[in-house]
Motif scaffolding. Structure first.
Motif, PDB file in Angstrom:
ATOM      1  N   ILE A  58       0.829  -1.210   0.000  1.00 13.79           N
ATOM      2  CA  ILE A  58       0.000   0.000   0.000  1.00 13.79           C
ATOM      3  C   ILE A  58       0.867   1.266   0.000  1.00 13.79           C
ATOM      4  CG2 ILE A  58      -1.941  -1.126   1.143  1.00 13.79           C
ATOM      5  CD1 ILE A  58      -1.197   0.306   3.705  1.00 13.79           C
ATOM      6  N   LEU A  59       2.097   1.169   0.521  1.00 10.48           N
ATOM      7  CA  LEU A  59       2.971   2.342   0.511  1.00 10.48           C
ATOM      8  C   LEU A  59       3.689   2.515  -0.815  1.00 10.48           C
ATOM      9  CD1 LEU A  59       4.580   2.259   4.074  1.00 10.48           C
ATOM     10  CD2 LEU A  59       2.935   3.910   3.173  1.00 10.48           C
ATOM     11  N   GLY A  60       4.058   1.406  -1.466  1.00 12.71           N
ATOM     12  CA  GLY A  60       4.757   1.498  -2.747  1.00 12.71           C
ATOM     13  C   GLY A  60       6.121   2.135  -2.582  1.00 12.71           C
ATOM     14  N   GLY A  61       6.605   2.738  -3.633  1.00 13.29           N
ATOM     15  CA  GLY A  61       7.877   3.436  -3.574  1.00 13.29           C
ATOM     16  C   GLY A  61       9.083   2.545  -3.399  1.00 13.29           C
ATOM     17  N   GLY A  62       8.934   1.246  -3.668  1.00 10.86           N
ATOM     18  CA  GLY A  62      10.061   0.338  -3.536  1.00 10.86           C
ATOM     19  C   GLY A  62      10.335  -0.125  -2.124  1.00 10.86           C
ATOM     20  N   LEU A  63       9.496   0.242  -1.160  1.00 16.38           N
ATOM     21  CA  LEU A  63       9.694  -0.219   0.219  1.00 16.38           C
ATOM     22  C   LEU A  63       9.468  -1.724   0.304  1.00 16.38           C
ATOM     23  CD1 LEU A  63       7.907   2.550   2.342  1.00 16.38           C
ATOM     24  CD2 LEU A  63      10.328   2.252   1.929  1.00 16.38           C
ATOM     25  N   THR A  64      10.268  -2.391   1.137  1.00 17.07           N
ATOM     26  CA  THR A  64      10.130  -3.828   1.328  1.00 17.07           C
ATOM     27  C   THR A  64       9.585  -4.118   2.722  1.00 17.07           C
ATOM     28  OG1 THR A  64      12.374  -4.098   2.189  1.00 17.07           O
ATOM     29  CG2 THR A  64      12.077  -4.258  -0.210  1.00 17.07           C
ATOM     30  N   ALA A  65       9.027  -5.313   2.877  1.00 20.61           N
ATOM     31  CA  ALA A  65       8.478  -5.713   4.170  1.00 20.61           C
ATOM     32  C   ALA A  65       9.559  -5.739   5.240  1.00 20.61           C
ATOM     33  CB  ALA A  65       7.818  -7.083   4.045  1.00 20.61           C
ATOM     34  N   SER A  66      10.746  -6.244   4.896  1.00 24.47           N
ATOM     35  CA  SER A  66      11.816  -6.343   5.892  1.00 24.47           C
ATOM     36  C   SER A  66      12.282  -4.956   6.336  1.00 24.47           C
ATOM     37  CB  SER A  66      12.990  -7.156   5.343  1.00 24.47           C
ATOM     38  OG  SER A  66      13.509  -6.564   4.166  1.00 24.47           O
ATOM     39  N   PHE A  67      12.309  -3.990   5.399  1.00 24.91           N
ATOM     40  CA  PHE A  67      12.720  -2.637   5.779  1.00 24.91           C
ATOM     41  C   PHE A  67      11.694  -2.017   6.727  1.00 24.91           C
ATOM     42  CE2 PHE A  67      12.384   1.951   5.213  1.00 24.91           C
ATOM     43  CZ  PHE A  67      13.677   2.349   5.532  1.00 24.91           C
ATOM     44  N   ILE A  68      10.412  -2.182   6.440  1.00 25.71           N
ATOM     45  CA  ILE A  68       9.376  -1.611   7.298  1.00 25.71           C
ATOM     46  C   ILE A  68       9.470  -2.189   8.703  1.00 25.71           C
ATOM     47  CG2 ILE A  68       6.875  -1.488   7.678  1.00 25.71           C
ATOM     48  CD1 ILE A  68       6.533  -1.392   4.638  1.00 25.71           C
ATOM     49  N   ALA A  69       9.744  -3.490   8.790  1.00 24.19           N
ATOM     50  CA  ALA A  69       9.798  -4.141  10.097  1.00 24.19           C
ATOM     51  C   ALA A  69      11.031  -3.746  10.892  1.00 24.19           C
ATOM     52  CB  ALA A  69       9.755  -5.654   9.921  1.00 24.19           C
ATOM     53  N   ALA A  70      12.160  -3.561  10.221  1.00 25.68           N
ATOM     54  CA  ALA A  70      13.433  -3.417  10.943  1.00 25.68           C
ATOM     55  C   ALA A  70      13.956  -1.989  11.027  1.00 25.68           C
ATOM     56  CB  ALA A  70      14.494  -4.302  10.287  1.00 25.68           C
TER      57      ALA A  70
END
Length: 323
Positions: A58-70
């Motif tokens: 939903i955020l897009g922009g190339g963000l990854t799940a691992s980056f959001i979590a860590a």
């Protein structure tokens, strides 16, 4: 704070509206109204990797799940503001409402400094720690096409890093490799030394989102039982062992590349036995055996993410807790 910032960036004035945004990318998302109440208010932390995958979509922009979590809040805010409008005043208010805790005082010298009563500090990427079954393609020319089963143990080390201990059983002989592991929130890397040959091997893994049922990446080095010591690299998947038996039912060894045999190994790790587990076995084999694109051996993030969701669905219920 990350979820509250996400709400601001997406223009959601309530948790219900934020839930609706998650539902647009995944109708079966675990980001429900009940969970959102706990998570947005900081009363609990999402542990399902699927939540972080939905969040990244939903955020897009190339963000990854691992980056959001860590990532830290500041790192997260910086990335979001590259493609979504977030006023400076909104960030200032968030930081004012959630002030950072004071830095811990330097430990005093003497016996009191080593007291076991001191509470442990929260470690970034702490979900990496655990026992794993390691599955990769065999490097031996005598076992071409087979899998090699290994055991991996990742444990916390001093200074916020980790150690990894990886063991294979090759032709009746246990071979152990150990070394320090560094994780920056996106990757987990380790240079390990082989106890048999003293050669170095390198793990280049993708840092998983919690609950980290699988960790995937590349293992590279030189073939152990090979006269020419061929330089080899291949994909490797670490599968969390939820049963943690003192004497595991499986031994590090070669295994025919069969989804049925791999399914039996997953049963020994505590994963639920149903058609979904067999589907996870087939997807795992397909990922390991996929031909390298453009001559490069890589671990495709999308394929690894889909495999992670498969294993989250069949993991023991405790791994699905929302708190």
């Amino acid at each position: 704070m990350k979820l509250q910032l996400t709400s601001l960036a997406l223009g959601c004035s309530t948790s219900k509206e934020l839930c609706a945004r998650f539902a647009t990318v995944n109708p079966e998302t675990a980001f429900t109204t009940q969970n959102a109440y706990k998570w947005v208010r900081g009363k609990a932390t999402p542990r399902l990797s699927s939540v972080y995958e939905d969040w990244a979509r939903i955020l897009g922009g190339g963000l990854t799940a691992s980056f959001i979590a860590a990532s830290s809040f500041d790192e997260f805010a910086q990335m979001i503001r590259r493609h979504l409008p977030v006023p400076d005043s909104a960030l200032t208010k968030l930081r004012h409402d959630h002030p950072s805790p004071p830095a811990p005082a330097a430990p005093a010298s003497g016996p009191a400094a080593d007291s076991p009563m001191r509470p442990p500090s929260l470690r970034p990427n702490q979900w990496l720690a655990g026992d794993y079954l390691a599955v990769s393609l065999a490097w031996s020319q005598l076992k071409t096409g087979n899998l090699i089963l290994g055991r991996a143990e990742i444990a916390p080390a001093d200074g916020g890093d980790f150690t990894i201990r990886y063991t294979e059983s090759l032709f009746g002989q246990d071979v152990t490799m150990t070394g320090a592991m560094l994780c920056d929130g996106r990757t987990a890397q380790a240079a390990v030394r082989c106890s048999l040959t003293l050669r170095l091997y390198f793990f280049a893994l993708r840092a998983p989102a919690p609950p980290a049922n699988i960790i995937g990446g590349i293992l590279s080095g030189a073939a152990l039982h090979d006269f020419e010591a061929r330089a080899v690299a291949g994909r490797i998947i670490l599968i969390r062992d939820h049963l943690k038996r003192g004497d595991p039912l499986h031994r590090p060894s070669y295994l025919a590349a069969s989804p049925e045999l791999l399914d039996e190994e997953l049963d020994h790790l505590g994963y639920a036995g149903d058609p979904q587990r067999m589907a996870a076995s087939r997807r795992l084999l397909a990922l390991l055996q996929a031909p390298p694109p453009h001559g490069l051996i890589e671990m495709p993030p999308d394929a690894l993410g889909a495999l992670g969701l498969d294993f989250d669905r069949i993991a023991p219920r405790i791994a699905h807790a929302g708190g």
